[in-house]
Design an enzyme around this catalytic site. Sequence first.
Site, mmCIF file in Angstrom:
data_model
loop_
_atom_site.group_PDB
_atom_site.id
_atom_site.type_symbol
_atom_site.label_atom_id
_atom_site.label_comp_id
_atom_site.label_asym_id
_atom_site.label_seq_id
_atom_site.Cartn_x
_atom_site.Cartn_y
_atom_site.Cartn_z
ATOM 1 N N SER A 39 -7.718 7.405 7.815
ATOM 2 C CA SER A 39 -6.433 7.075 7.201
ATOM 3 C C SER A 39 -6.478 7.242 5.677
ATOM 4 C CB SER A 39 -6.031 5.654 7.570
ATOM 5 O OG SER A 39 -7.070 4.747 7.221
ATOM 6 N N LYS B 253 -11.411 0.449 -0.435
ATOM 7 C CA LYS B 253 -11.492 1.888 -0.599
ATOM 8 C C LYS B 253 -10.954 2.232 -1.979
ATOM 9 C CE LYS B 253 -7.348 2.479 2.291
ATOM 10 N NZ LYS B 253 -7.141 1.219 2.990
ATOM 11 N N SER C 195 0.798 -1.217 0.000
ATOM 12 C CA SER C 195 0.000 0.000 0.000
ATOM 13 C C SER C 195 0.834 1.272 0.000
ATOM 14 C CB SER C 195 -0.947 -0.046 1.201
ATOM 15 O OG SER C 195 -1.870 0.981 1.102
ATOM 16 N N HIS C 196 0.720 2.043 1.076
ATOM 17 C CA HIS C 196 1.381 3.354 1.134
ATOM 18 C C HIS C 196 2.825 3.248 1.633
ATOM 19 C CE1 HIS C 196 -0.328 2.209 4.921
ATOM 20 N NE2 HIS C 196 0.561 2.981 5.517
ATOM 21 N N ASP D 57 -2.284 6.712 -3.149
ATOM 22 C CA ASP D 57 -1.106 6.020 -2.611
ATOM 23 C C ASP D 57 -0.619 4.928 -3.574
ATOM 24 O OD1 ASP D 57 -3.126 4.158 -2.258
ATOM 25 O OD2 ASP D 57 -2.336 3.421 -0.370
ATOM 26 N N THR E 14 -10.615 -0.099 12.908
ATOM 27 C CA THR E 14 -9.782 0.268 11.761
ATOM 28 C C THR E 14 -9.537 -0.955 10.873
ATOM 29 O OG1 THR E 14 -8.690 2.026 12.964
ATOM 30 C CG2 THR E 14 -7.457 1.050 11.141
ATOM 31 N N ASP F 49 -5.657 2.942 -3.364
ATOM 32 C CA ASP F 49 -6.907 2.900 -2.596
ATOM 33 C C ASP F 49 -7.060 4.099 -1.663
ATOM 34 O OD1 ASP F 49 -4.957 1.986 -0.881
ATOM 35 O OD2 ASP F 49 -6.047 0.210 -0.200
ATOM 36 N N ARG F 50 -5.951 4.731 -1.289
ATOM 37 C CA ARG F 50 -6.062 5.936 -0.445
ATOM 38 C C ARG F 50 -6.132 7.189 -1.308
ATOM 39 N NH1 ARG F 50 -2.443 5.445 4.991
ATOM 40 N NH2 ARG F 50 -3.070 3.325 5.495
ATOM 41 N N ASP G 162 -1.022 1.723 -3.998
ATOM 42 C CA ASP G 162 -1.950 0.786 -4.650
ATOM 43 C C ASP G 162 -3.279 1.444 -5.001
ATOM 44 O OD1 ASP G 162 -2.646 0.954 -1.961
ATOM 45 O OD2 ASP G 162 -3.465 -1.063 -1.892
HETATM 46 C C1 G16 Z 1 -4.980 -0.314 5.699
HETATM 47 C C2 G16 Z 1 -6.432 -0.686 5.708
HETATM 48 C C3 G16 Z 1 -7.247 0.487 6.162
HETATM 49 C C4 G16 Z 1 -6.786 0.976 7.502
HETATM 50 C C5 G16 Z 1 -5.308 1.254 7.458
HETATM 51 C C6 G16 Z 1 -4.856 1.534 8.851
HETATM 52 O O1 G16 Z 1 -4.786 0.683 4.745
HETATM 53 O O2 G16 Z 1 -6.834 -1.072 4.421
HETATM 54 O O3 G16 Z 1 -8.577 0.113 6.198
HETATM 55 O O4 G16 Z 1 -7.435 2.132 7.898
HETATM 56 O O5 G16 Z 1 -4.614 0.140 6.964
HETATM 57 O O6 G16 Z 1 -3.514 1.495 8.951
HETATM 58 P P1 G16 Z 1 -2.831 1.401 10.355
HETATM 59 O O7 G16 Z 1 -3.173 0.076 10.973
HETATM 60 O O8 G16 Z 1 -1.395 1.567 10.015
HETATM 61 O O9 G16 Z 1 -3.366 2.555 11.154
HETATM 62 P P2 G16 Z 1 -3.802 0.494 3.528
HETATM 63 O O10 G16 Z 1 -4.037 1.685 2.669
HETATM 64 O O11 G16 Z 1 -2.441 0.457 4.151
HETATM 65 O O12 G16 Z 1 -4.165 -0.810 2.911
#
Ligand code: G16
Length: 567
Positions: free
Chosen positions: A387, A398, A127-128, A298, A366, A302-303, A300
């Site tokens: 987030s 997302k 992801s990010h 981000d 979360t 989704d953000r 991938d």
């Molecule tokens: C992932 C989940 C999100 C979540 C985030 C929280 O995001 O898909 O639903 O809000 O992690 O991250 P943390 O546990 O670090 O606070 P992503 O975009 O990393 O896949």
Amino acid sequence: MDSLSLKVIQVPTTPYTDQKAGTSGLRKKVKVFRQPHYLENFVQSIFLSLTPEEYQGKALVIAGDGRFYNDVAIQIIINIAAANGVHDIYVGLDGIISTPAASALIRKLNEKNGADYCVGGILLTASHNPGGEDEDFGIKFNSKNGGPALEHLTNKIFEHSKTITSYPTLEAQVKVDISTVGKHSIGEGVSVYVIDTTEDYVELMRSLFDFESLKAFVNRPEFKMLFDGMHGASGPYAQKIFGTIFGLPETSLLRCNVLPDFGHGHPDPNLTYAEKLVKLMGVFAPSEDSPDFGAACDGDADRNMILGKNFFVTPSDSIAIIAANAKAIPYLRDGGVAGVSRSMPTSGALDRVAEKLSLPLYEVPTGWKFFGNLLDAGKITLCGEESFGTGSVHIREKDGLWAVLCWLSILAHANEGNTSGKLVSIQDIVTKHWQEFGRNYYQRYDYENLETADADKVFKQLEHEMPVFIAEGEGNTAVNFTYTDPVDGSVSANQGYIFRYGDGSRFVFRLSGTGSSGATIRIYLEKYARDGIDAKAEDALGEIAARALKACQIEGLTGRTKPTVIT
Ligand code: G16
């Protein structure tokens, strides 16, 4: 290649003990994934957690955000999937399928071919998190509804990963050319389809939004926008929608070429890591020349982060404002909004909208996976997280570009018939929203890469502090959040410490579940104001921040004098 190439062998292996998924799959440094059989063990643990009827003779999607090691991992997974009896394997062109496009593809395959055709997808993304040889890699499984595996499944995968002794693969390892679109038969009964998912994704977006009016709006002479792909997977999709279809110039599309190391960047669309866009938009140094609209996605895709001229929209406000303006978005206007949901640390801005519009509201832990059951059951249409995640019932992840299209729709709607030469701005829309609903001042402090032992001490300290805080003021509460899923009754405990004042203001502590090493503590600060909406967030939240820092003793226990990131 003939069917001989499909001779399956069992490769002996020894289990690893650290393959427990975090908030969204398994994320580790590339060098961890490169250990002998590390990736293979996890992939086979996924298969072991499903029943053979679910995947044998069926389809599987392998998606990736283009980061370093994707190309190697994709070939390994193709061989293991074929050896397990998967019939049709779908891979993105050059290995790239964004997370939202993967969710959409899984759903579309099942809509077209029967609900049990596609078992789901293996998504290769951290992801990010940064990418590159010394950075992060990640893998997660999405189920046949297109959404991240639920906890009971991720727990099963972890259990298998601790006892696995062998995995199947093809004796003659195949290497599929993923650089051109087409069908590759890799043996009797197994096909790999290399596909360009931008077409499907664009069609999905076209079915939700009014592309004609958006195109007309973004081409108004007084409007200027920037989109920053951060060298992540959103680039090809953004180029198609904003460039090819809407006709925006190249100069409006920043960093839309996908790079395995994200150009040495940290592909996290926030005020710290999307530094260049934030500067160009004048968020911290306002300028008359700043563009009217800015957005970033981000790694991938989704953000998302939404910016206006010299202005930042908090993700918590973003989902609330989208819900309040659903009439500006064609499919929401026509189909209605059944209910809304937010993650626990996300501000209560959405709650105010739900209350006013009499919409059911659900507060979940979360993690996007927690929205899945609510979306499948038709209980909600829109959901979002602090987030930088925003999404809807159209898929089960997302969706960064969807959020950008929502905001463009809201802007276009607000400017319908406006010929004054001065556009209603993002800031105008947000301010009007605060005037109507009040403002939830909000900030998040991230303390990244702490020693795990130090982070544990902080949470122990918080437990001591809970009764102290409760005794301090009338109506104060302090709890460790537990969620009971209203659809399947499953219980998820230990989801974050909430310290809530009598007036609803609060500070919340959570351990991040997406890091690849060490520990990251997040502190979420929130205060609601019905009036007095014009203060700076840091000023409005000053007292709450001080109380939160005192409660956790983070400086004394970790040596950190300030957060790594504040958003
Ligand atoms: C992932 C989940 C999100 C979540 C985030 C929280 O995001 O898909 O639903 O809000 O992690 O991250 P943390 O546990 O670090 O606070 P992503 O975009 O990393 O896949």
